[in-house]
Design an enzyme around this catalytic site. Structure first.
Site, PDB file in Angstrom:
ATOM      1  N   ASP A   1      49.672   3.790  23.460  1.00 15.19           N
ATOM      2  CA  ASP A   1      48.522   3.006  23.923  1.00 15.19           C
ATOM      3  C   ASP A   1      47.701   3.900  24.837  1.00 15.19           C
ATOM      4  O   ASP A   1      48.167   4.972  25.257  1.00 15.19           O
ATOM      5  CB  ASP A   1      49.017   1.771  24.695  1.00 15.19           C
ATOM      6  N   SER A   2      46.531   3.434  25.207  1.00 13.72           N
ATOM      7  CA  SER A   2      45.694   4.196  26.140  1.00 13.72           C
ATOM      8  C   SER A   2      46.297   4.199  27.544  1.00 13.72           C
ATOM      9  O   SER A   2      45.910   5.008  28.380  1.00 13.72           O
ATOM     10  CB  SER A   2      44.298   3.597  26.180  1.00 13.72           C
TER      11      SER A   2
ATOM     12  N   TYR B   1      40.093   3.613  26.836  1.00 14.02           N
ATOM     13  CA  TYR B   1      39.551   3.979  25.528  1.00 14.02           C
ATOM     14  C   TYR B   1      38.383   3.048  25.167  1.00 14.02           C
ATOM     15  O   TYR B   1      37.528   3.404  24.381  1.00 14.02           O
ATOM     16  CB  TYR B   1      40.626   3.830  24.441  1.00 14.02           C
ATOM     17  N   GLY B   2      38.422   1.861  25.751  1.00 14.18           N
ATOM     18  CA  GLY B   2      37.526   0.777  25.314  1.00 14.18           C
ATOM     19  C   GLY B   2      36.046   1.016  25.492  1.00 14.18           C
ATOM     20  O   GLY B   2      35.231   0.295  24.934  1.00 14.18           O
TER      21      GLY B   2
ATOM     22  N   CYS C   1      47.460  -0.064  20.861  1.00 14.33           N
ATOM     23  CA  CYS C   1      46.148  -0.211  21.491  1.00 14.33           C
ATOM     24  C   CYS C   1      45.153  -0.766  20.461  1.00 14.33           C
ATOM     25  O   CYS C   1      45.012  -0.213  19.366  1.00 14.33           O
ATOM     26  CB  CYS C   1      45.695   1.168  21.959  1.00 14.33           C
ATOM     27  N   ASN C   2      44.476  -1.837  20.817  1.00 15.71           N
ATOM     28  CA  ASN C   2      43.502  -2.433  19.893  1.00 15.71           C
ATOM     29  C   ASN C   2      42.343  -1.488  19.617  1.00 15.71           C
ATOM     30  O   ASN C   2      41.868  -1.385  18.491  1.00 15.71           O
ATOM     31  CB  ASN C   2      42.941  -3.731  20.482  1.00 15.71           C
ATOM     32  N   THR C   3      41.898  -0.781  20.669  1.00 10.32           N
ATOM     33  CA  THR C   3      40.744   0.107  20.500  1.00 10.32           C
ATOM     34  C   THR C   3      41.114   1.254  19.554  1.00 10.32           C
ATOM     35  O   THR C   3      40.345   1.591  18.650  1.00 10.32           O
ATOM     36  CB  THR C   3      40.276   0.646  21.869  1.00 10.32           C
TER      37      THR C   3
ATOM     38  N   GLU D   1      44.904  -5.101  35.553  1.00 17.04           N
ATOM     39  CA  GLU D   1      45.548  -3.939  36.192  1.00 17.04           C
ATOM     40  C   GLU D   1      45.701  -4.171  37.692  1.00 17.04           C
ATOM     41  O   GLU D   1      46.633  -3.677  38.324  1.00 17.04           O
ATOM     42  CB  GLU D   1      44.736  -2.675  35.915  1.00 17.04           C
TER      43      GLU D   1
ATOM     44  N   CYS E   1      42.995  -7.276  22.727  1.00 10.94           N
ATOM     45  CA  CYS E   1      43.155  -6.188  23.693  1.00 10.94           C
ATOM     46  C   CYS E   1      44.539  -6.329  24.320  1.00 10.94           C
ATOM     47  O   CYS E   1      44.982  -7.448  24.612  1.00 10.94           O
ATOM     48  CB  CYS E   1      42.067  -6.284  24.759  1.00 10.94           C
ATOM     49  N   THR E   2      45.179  -5.189  24.520  1.00  7.77           N
ATOM     50  CA  THR E   2      46.552  -5.194  25.046  1.00  7.77           C
ATOM     51  C   THR E   2      46.690  -5.925  26.386  1.00  7.77           C
ATOM     52  O   THR E   2      47.749  -6.457  26.690  1.00  7.77           O
ATOM     53  CB  THR E   2      46.984  -3.741  25.308  1.00  7.77           C
ATOM     54  N   HIS E   3      45.623  -5.924  27.178  1.00  9.87           N
ATOM     55  CA  HIS E   3      45.721  -6.493  28.525  1.00  9.87           C
ATOM     56  C   HIS E   3      45.604  -8.017  28.543  1.00  9.87           C
ATOM     57  O   HIS E   3      46.092  -8.662  29.459  1.00  9.87           O
ATOM     58  CB  HIS E   3      44.612  -5.925  29.419  1.00  9.87           C
TER      59      HIS E   3
HETATM   60  N1  DGL Z   1      44.511  -0.618  25.351  1.00 11.26           N
HETATM   61  C1  DGL Z   1      43.117  -0.976  25.239  1.00 11.26           C
HETATM   62  C2  DGL Z   1      42.961  -1.970  24.094  1.00 11.26           C
HETATM   63  O1  DGL Z   1      43.871  -2.645  23.687  1.00 11.26           O
HETATM   64  C3  DGL Z   1      42.567  -1.567  26.525  1.00 11.26           C
HETATM   65  C4  DGL Z   1      42.417  -0.574  27.646  1.00 11.26           C
HETATM   66  C5  DGL Z   1      41.443   0.543  27.319  1.00 11.26           C
HETATM   67  O2  DGL Z   1      40.215   0.300  27.261  1.00 11.26           O
HETATM   68  O3  DGL Z   1      41.905   1.637  27.095  1.00 11.26           O
HETATM   69  O4  DGL Z   1      41.896  -2.083  23.540  1.00 11.26           O
END
Ligand code: DGL
Length: 266
Positions: free
Chosen positions: A10-11, A42-43, A73-75, A152, A184-186
């Site tokens: 993941d990012s 990453y987003g 990571c979704n992005t 976060e 998104c993971t968060h």
């Molecule tokens: N992990 C990213 C996602 O799921 C979120 C955090 C980021 O922007 O890197 O899209």
């Protein structure tokens, strides 16, 4: 071969929500987790940059002889799956397809909402996947970038968090969606707030558990489920700020991270 680890990247810390589900669904599997904390977020970055990062992350995991790579990571999943699949010889699983599939099975009125980072929403990856399964579904999507820093910071139930969620999500309510994908993971950590803002009639889809199910199905079909009787020794890596990764990461994982190591390729 069966007892090779599963690689997940993941990012940053967010992908630990996927690891949490993997622990539940695949308790015998050894996991190598990589959080690219040096280059998060990453987003807000371009697909080209994220593709480059994703390939480097996959190369790092391949050094551990992983049997499958999970892009938690979704992005990264929405921009880099094609390149990753071409680049590595092991199966690669992203979070978009499992989440899209689940949303399509859950919706009753064929109106689905999707939230995620700027880059995920701009990529239209969820829209494509959902339309592929069922073209008649009406999809409304929106980036909710402030959710990432709120999570976060651990502001999971603050007044400000409710106010921001209300502002982001009011238009989804007006549109009458009955299913909302947390792309998104968060966002799974804000499930309570988001659920409250959207109301009981809206089902909230978090792809983490669907991803774990998909990994289970793939490993089973390949005869690659671990048969080790030993308790797996997981390893956690971050490309920067390892202590911060551990502190924030424990919230995502829901258990203690005893040790995290520095990945030095960045
Ligand atoms: N992990 C990213 C996602 O799921 C979120 C955090 C980021 O922007 O890197 O899209």
């Amino acid at each position: 071969m069966k007892n090779r680890p599963i690689g997940i990247f993941d990012s940053g810390v967010g992908g630990l929500t996927v690891v949490k589900q993997m622990f539940k669904k695949l308790p015998n599997e050894k996991i190598i987790y990589l959080g690219d904390t040096a280059r998060v977020p990453y987003g807000t970055k371009s697909p080209e940059t994220i593709k480059r990062f994703s390939i480097e992350n996959a190369d790092f995991l391949l050094k551990f002889n992983v049997k499958i790579i999970v892009v938690a990571c979704n992005t990264a999943s929405s921009t880099s799956m094609e390149e990753l699949i071409k680049h590595v010889r092991v199966p690669v699983v992203g979070v978009i397809k499992p989440g899209a599939r689940k949303a399509v099975t859950v919706t009753r009125n064929n109106r689905i909402g999707v939230i995620g980072t700027y880059t995920t929403i701009k990529s239209k990856a969820y829209v494509r996947e959902i339309k592929n399964i069922s073209p008649k579904i009406d999809i409304m999507s929106k980036p909710c970038p402030l959710f990432v820093p709120l999570v976060e910071e651990g502001w999971l139930r603050e007044k400000a968090t409710f106010a921001i969620a209300e502002k982001y999500l009011a238009s989804f309510r007006r549109k009458g969606i009955d299913t909302l994908v947390l792309g998104c993971t968060h966002y799974p950590l804000l499930k309570q707030v988001i659920g409250k803002v959207m109301g009981k009639s809206v089902k909230i889809i978090d792809s983490a558990s669907s991803v774990a199910e998909e990994v289970h199905a793939i490993l089973m079909s390949m005869g690659e489920l671990s048969d080790s009787k030993k308790k797996p020794h997981h390893r956690f890596f971050a490309t920067d700020a390892v202590e911060h990764f551990v502190r924030v990461g424990e919230r995502f994982l829901g258990t203690k991270i005893h040790r995290a190591e520095r990945a030095n390729y960045v």
